[in-house]
Design a protein around this motif. Structure first.
Motif, PDB file in Angstrom:
ATOM      1  N   SER A  87       7.354  15.603  -5.183  1.00  0.00           N
ATOM      2  CA  SER A  87       7.304  14.622  -6.260  1.00  0.00           C
ATOM      3  C   SER A  87       7.775  13.264  -5.762  1.00  0.00           C
ATOM      4  CB  SER A  87       8.188  15.068  -7.425  1.00  0.00           C
ATOM      5  OG  SER A  87       9.561  14.953  -7.076  1.00  0.00           O
ATOM      6  N   PHE A  88       7.465  12.243  -6.522  1.00  0.00           N
ATOM      7  CA  PHE A  88       7.933  10.883  -6.208  1.00  0.00           C
ATOM      8  C   PHE A  88       9.450  10.869  -6.025  1.00  0.00           C
ATOM      9  CE2 PHE A  88       9.938   7.045  -7.775  1.00  0.00           C
ATOM     10  CZ  PHE A  88       9.306   6.038  -7.079  1.00  0.00           C
ATOM     11  N   PHE A  89      10.153  11.503  -6.956  1.00  0.00           N
ATOM     12  CA  PHE A  89      11.620  11.448  -6.903  1.00  0.00           C
ATOM     13  C   PHE A  89      12.149  12.195  -5.682  1.00  0.00           C
ATOM     14  CE2 PHE A  89      15.995  12.417  -8.312  1.00  0.00           C
ATOM     15  CZ  PHE A  89      16.400  11.128  -8.644  1.00  0.00           C
ATOM     16  N   PRO A 121       3.334  13.707 -10.173  1.00  0.00           N
ATOM     17  CA  PRO A 121       3.964  13.071 -11.320  1.00  0.00           C
ATOM     18  C   PRO A 121       5.349  12.484 -11.049  1.00  0.00           C
ATOM     19  CG  PRO A 121       2.892  15.080 -12.006  1.00  0.00           C
ATOM     20  CD  PRO A 121       2.775  15.022 -10.522  1.00  0.00           C
ATOM     21  N   MET A 122       5.540  11.263 -11.554  1.00  0.00           N
ATOM     22  CA  MET A 122       6.807  10.574 -11.461  1.00  0.00           C
ATOM     23  C   MET A 122       7.335  10.387 -12.871  1.00  0.00           C
ATOM     24  SD  MET A 122       7.609   6.847  -9.778  1.00  0.00           S
ATOM     25  CE  MET A 122       6.696   5.927 -10.999  1.00  0.00           C
ATOM     26  N   PHE A 123       8.548  10.831 -13.143  1.00  0.00           N
ATOM     27  CA  PHE A 123       9.065  10.784 -14.506  1.00  0.00           C
ATOM     28  C   PHE A 123       9.019   9.379 -15.081  1.00  0.00           C
ATOM     29  CE2 PHE A 123      12.420  10.184 -17.618  1.00  0.00           C
ATOM     30  CZ  PHE A 123      12.011  11.108 -18.563  1.00  0.00           C
ATOM     31  N   GLN A 124       9.322   8.378 -14.258  1.00  0.00           N
ATOM     32  CA  GLN A 124       9.373   7.007 -14.753  1.00  0.00           C
ATOM     33  C   GLN A 124       8.057   6.599 -15.406  1.00  0.00           C
ATOM     34  OE1 GLN A 124      10.796   4.258 -11.854  1.00  0.00           O
ATOM     35  NE2 GLN A 124      10.467   2.472 -13.129  1.00  0.00           N
ATOM     36  N   LEU A 125       6.943   7.138 -14.909  1.00  0.00           N
ATOM     37  CA  LEU A 125       5.651   6.765 -15.456  1.00  0.00           C
ATOM     38  C   LEU A 125       5.046   7.842 -16.349  1.00  0.00           C
ATOM     39  CD1 LEU A 125       3.930   5.095 -12.374  1.00  0.00           C
ATOM     40  CD2 LEU A 125       4.995   3.972 -14.337  1.00  0.00           C
ATOM     41  N   GLN A 126       5.283   9.117 -16.021  1.00  0.00           N
ATOM     42  CA  GLN A 126       4.522  10.160 -16.692  1.00  0.00           C
ATOM     43  C   GLN A 126       5.344  11.139 -17.511  1.00  0.00           C
ATOM     44  OE1 GLN A 126       2.027  10.771 -12.828  1.00  0.00           O
ATOM     45  NE2 GLN A 126       0.832  11.543 -14.519  1.00  0.00           N
ATOM     46  N   GLY A 127       6.664  11.055 -17.424  1.00  0.00           N
ATOM     47  CA  GLY A 127       7.488  11.878 -18.281  1.00  0.00           C
ATOM     48  C   GLY A 127       7.534  13.342 -17.901  1.00  0.00           C
ATOM     49  N   ALA A 128       7.238  14.212 -18.870  1.00  0.00           N
ATOM     50  CA  ALA A 128       7.497  15.648 -18.736  1.00  0.00           C
ATOM     51  C   ALA A 128       6.843  16.286 -17.521  1.00  0.00           C
ATOM     52  CB  ALA A 128       7.030  16.368 -19.999  1.00  0.00           C
ATOM     53  N   GLU A 187       0.830  -1.212   0.000  1.00  0.00           N
ATOM     54  CA  GLU A 187       0.000   0.000   0.000  1.00  0.00           C
ATOM     55  C   GLU A 187       0.860   1.256   0.000  1.00  0.00           C
ATOM     56  OE1 GLU A 187      -3.767  -1.851   2.550  1.00  0.00           O
ATOM     57  OE2 GLU A 187      -2.039  -0.926   3.562  1.00  0.00           O
ATOM     58  N   THR A 188       1.974   1.192   0.709  1.00  0.00           N
ATOM     59  CA  THR A 188       2.874   2.348   0.783  1.00  0.00           C
ATOM     60  C   THR A 188       3.484   2.666  -0.572  1.00  0.00           C
ATOM     61  OG1 THR A 188       3.408   1.911   3.107  1.00  0.00           O
ATOM     62  CG2 THR A 188       4.967   3.253   1.863  1.00  0.00           C
ATOM     63  N   THR A 189       3.989   1.647  -1.263  1.00  0.00           N
ATOM     64  CA  THR A 189       4.596   1.896  -2.574  1.00  0.00           C
ATOM     65  C   THR A 189       3.542   2.308  -3.593  1.00  0.00           C
ATOM     66  OG1 THR A 189       4.544  -0.499  -3.004  1.00  0.00           O
ATOM     67  CG2 THR A 189       6.619   0.432  -2.209  1.00  0.00           C
ATOM     68  N   GLU A 190       2.356   1.753  -3.498  1.00  0.00           N
ATOM     69  CA  GLU A 190       1.282   2.182  -4.402  1.00  0.00           C
ATOM     70  C   GLU A 190       0.958   3.653  -4.161  1.00  0.00           C
ATOM     71  OE1 GLU A 190      -1.902  -0.527  -3.659  1.00  0.00           O
ATOM     72  OE2 GLU A 190      -1.104  -2.075  -5.019  1.00  0.00           O
ATOM     73  N   TRP A 191       0.949   4.070  -2.902  1.00  0.00           N
ATOM     74  CA  TRP A 191       0.702   5.485  -2.592  1.00  0.00           C
ATOM     75  C   TRP A 191       1.802   6.355  -3.197  1.00  0.00           C
ATOM     76  CZ3 TRP A 191       3.385   9.341  -0.093  1.00  0.00           C
ATOM     77  CH2 TRP A 191       2.663  10.517   0.172  1.00  0.00           C
ATOM     78  N   LEU A 192       3.059   5.913  -3.044  1.00  0.00           N
ATOM     79  CA  LEU A 192       4.171   6.666  -3.622  1.00  0.00           C
ATOM     80  C   LEU A 192       4.018   6.802  -5.134  1.00  0.00           C
ATOM     81  CD1 LEU A 192       7.227   5.188  -1.661  1.00  0.00           C
ATOM     82  CD2 LEU A 192       6.518   7.587  -1.672  1.00  0.00           C
ATOM     83  N   PHE A 193       3.724   5.686  -5.800  1.00  0.00           N
ATOM     84  CA  PHE A 193       3.622   5.698  -7.260  1.00  0.00           C
ATOM     85  C   PHE A 193       2.446   6.540  -7.747  1.00  0.00           C
ATOM     86  CE2 PHE A 193       5.638   1.262  -7.102  1.00  0.00           C
ATOM     87  CZ  PHE A 193       6.909   1.791  -7.174  1.00  0.00           C
ATOM     88  N   ASN A 194       1.429   6.666  -6.924  1.00  0.00           N
ATOM     89  CA  ASN A 194       0.229   7.393  -7.342  1.00  0.00           C
ATOM     90  C   ASN A 194       0.233   8.860  -6.949  1.00  0.00           C
ATOM     91  OD1 ASN A 194      -1.090   5.240  -8.616  1.00  0.00           O
ATOM     92  ND2 ASN A 194      -1.804   4.446  -6.648  1.00  0.00           N
ATOM     93  N   GLN A 195       1.337   9.302  -6.390  1.00  0.00           N
ATOM     94  CA  GLN A 195       1.427  10.697  -5.981  1.00  0.00           C
ATOM     95  C   GLN A 195       1.692  11.601  -7.173  1.00  0.00           C
ATOM     96  OE1 GLN A 195       0.358  11.785  -2.939  1.00  0.00           O
ATOM     97  NE2 GLN A 195      -0.171   9.631  -3.185  1.00  0.00           N
TER      98      GLN A 195
END
Length: 404
Positions: free
Chosen positions: A119-121, A15-22, A5-13
């Motif tokens: 941001s995620f990063f 924008p993360m470049f790895q998933l969403q780019g610009a 659940e924690t990592t899913e929360w992180l990924f869904n925060q």
């Protein structure tokens, strides 16, 4: 929250470049500085080496960490992106950060993250720096995420800065010329701190020299020096230059760390075992030979395809997938036209539809079929190729991640 659940929360925060780019790109360091202050500036509690560049950052960082481990030091290693598990990004002596630490960190600072729209990063960098400080590492090897000047990792004051090379990648953020990209990468050069440059062109050398001089930073160009070509656990041809960059860096930090010739040799040989680095000219199958590699831009792919030409095989098969912001006009002309392609879409938000990829590839006389997923393409090629054929899987980190 548990780890999943924690990592899913992180990924869904945010924008993360790895998933969403610009949309994930930040244009200043204010957020990470604010977070660092909230964490009591953990990056000040350990020594570090900072590694930037277009290609070779992960390999160079891992070789450096492996050598330091062989010398008996407690070594933090921060890299990105991960292939399988988020925890791959943060390691100490090859051991991934614990799930409990990730969960506790996010739980403790979740409201701060949300209030300040980190941001995620930025969150991940803060996590890594606090973990390394709490665990009292002797030194941490820190790889930038992208660029350098505005990268969230660029709040450290390393004992040496490393720039592996400069190529055209992430041009929508870093600039559309080699010179502009070099300026961004050179942003990690600090006052009175030595910098090692792995490879350079005339255009980039001028940039590095000027910025180094402005910062009174001694500069060393690894490609101009002779080093023994020591055996290494990383087998790609591009590792030849990465090793020179590493050896030049080790020469500089030997004034602070006790590193012998044996430590260097063992560190290079045991780099995969010591750090868990995957996806760099990695053989994952025999008969047919299957090599996967995370090279995804022109600079890296040129070297990979030159290495493929040196292999002995009957037919060449390529499982290919890319992200949707990739400049295909710069990379598709590099692919061998005598190969049969298995076009697929990596299973992420930014994955490019396989039909679009095939259509674009056909303009460069690259032919093949479309498959519904990376795994389907890979399974089909294993059942299609003969024992004497050669299979290359790549085009994106995310393609490699789905089959290793």
């Amino acid at each position: 929250m548990n780890y999943k659940e924690t990592t899913e929360w992180l990924f869904n925060q945010l924008p993360m470049f790895q998933l969403q780019g610009a949309a994930a790109y930040k244009n200043d360091l204010s957020n990470i500085l604010h977070l660092s202050n909230r964490l009591n500036n953990p990056e000040k509690n350990f020594q570090s080496v900072h590694v930037a560049g277009t290609n070779g950052k992960g390999s160079t960082s891992s070789m450096l960490a492996s050598i330091l481990q062989e010398a008996g030091y407690k070594v933090g290693l921060y890299t990105s992106p991960h292939l399988k598990d988020f925890r791959e990004r943060i390691k100490i002596n090859g051991e991934e950060i614990t799930k409990d630490y990730v969960v506790e960190f996010v739980s403790n600072y979740k409201s701060f993250f949300e209030e300040n729209q980190l941001s995620f990063f930025e969150m991940t960098v803060g996590l890594a720096f606090k973990y390394f400080a709490d665990k009292e590492v002797d030194i941490a090897v820190i790889e930038v995420g992208m660029g350098g000047r505005l990268d969230a990792t660029n709040i450290i004051n390393p004992i040496v800065s490393v720039i592996t090379n400069i190529g055209l990648d992430h041009t929508q953020f870093l600039g559309d010329t080699i010179g502009l990209i070099a300026i961004e990468k050179a942003g990690i050069i600090k006052k009175n701190t030595p910098v090692v440059v792995g490879e350079y062109l005339n255009e980039t050398q001028k940039v590095f020299v000027e910025i180094a001089q402005n910062n009174k930073a001694p500069i060393y160009f690894a490609q101009d020096n002779h080093f023994d070509d020591l055996p290494c656990g990383l087998l790609g041809d591009y590792q030849i230059q990465n090793k020179k960059t590493v050896l030049q860096t080790i020469e500089l930090i030997q004034t602070k760390f006790n590193i012998s010739e044996l430590h260097v040799k063992l560190g290079l040989l045991n780099v995969v075992k010591n750090t868990g680095l995957l996806g760099r000219w990695q053989q994952i199958h025999e008969q047919p030979t299957v090599i996967c590699d995370t090279a995804h831009n022109a600079h890296g792919l040129k070297i990979v395809f030159n290495q493929i030409k040196k292999q002995n095989f009957e037919k060449l098969h390529i499982v290919l997938g890319v992200v949707n912001d990739k400049d295909l006009d710069t990379i598709l002309p590099l692919f061998p036209k005598n190969a049969f392609f298995y076009f697929c879409k990596p299973n992420i938000f930014r994955g490019l539809d396989a039909a679009i990829l095939k259509e674009k590839a056909s303009k460069f006389n690259l032919s093949g079929e479309i498959y519904n997923s990376v795994s389907e393409a890979y399974n089909i090629v294993l059942n299609t190729a003969s024992n004497n054929d050669f299979v290359y899987v790549g085009g994106s980190t995310f393609v490699v991640a789905e089959i290793i």
